[in-house]
Design a protein around this motif. Sequence first.
Motif, PDB file in Angstrom:
ATOM      1  N   PRO A  88      24.799  29.574  28.867  1.00 10.65           N
ATOM      2  CA  PRO A  88      23.802  30.358  28.136  1.00 10.65           C
ATOM      3  C   PRO A  88      24.098  30.341  26.639  1.00 10.65           C
ATOM      4  N   TRP A  89      23.072  30.512  25.830  1.00 11.29           N
ATOM      5  CA  TRP A  89      23.220  30.564  24.382  1.00 11.29           C
ATOM      6  C   TRP A  89      23.337  32.022  23.970  1.00 11.29           C
ATOM      7  N   ILE A 123      17.692  30.729  27.354  1.00 12.40           N
ATOM      8  CA  ILE A 123      16.579  30.604  26.411  1.00 12.40           C
ATOM      9  C   ILE A 123      15.392  29.833  26.982  1.00 12.40           C
ATOM     10  N   SER A 124      15.537  29.322  28.183  1.00 11.54           N
ATOM     11  CA  SER A 124      14.460  28.553  28.815  1.00 11.54           C
ATOM     12  C   SER A 124      14.577  28.701  30.327  1.00 11.54           C
ATOM     13  N   ILE A 150      22.346  34.535  26.664  1.00  9.26           N
ATOM     14  CA  ILE A 150      21.003  34.591  27.262  1.00  9.26           C
ATOM     15  C   ILE A 150      20.538  33.193  27.668  1.00  9.26           C
TER      16      ILE A 150
END
Length: 56
Positions: free
Chosen positions: A37-38, A43-44, A41
């Motif tokens: 995750p970035w 993001i896609s 979160i």
Amino acid sequence: MTEEGYHEFTGKAWDAVDSIYYDARCSLLSARVERSPWEGILISDRFPVVAQVLLR
């Protein structure tokens, strides 16, 4: 390489829906699905497919 990358924001991949196409002018050096995750979160709804290719 076939790996699941679609996760529908669950973080648990279940379907391979993305591809990277290349031809004889390139050599595939590596390929992977980035599952991190970035900043905590997703993001896609898909994990990115990343490839390293050598252009001849």
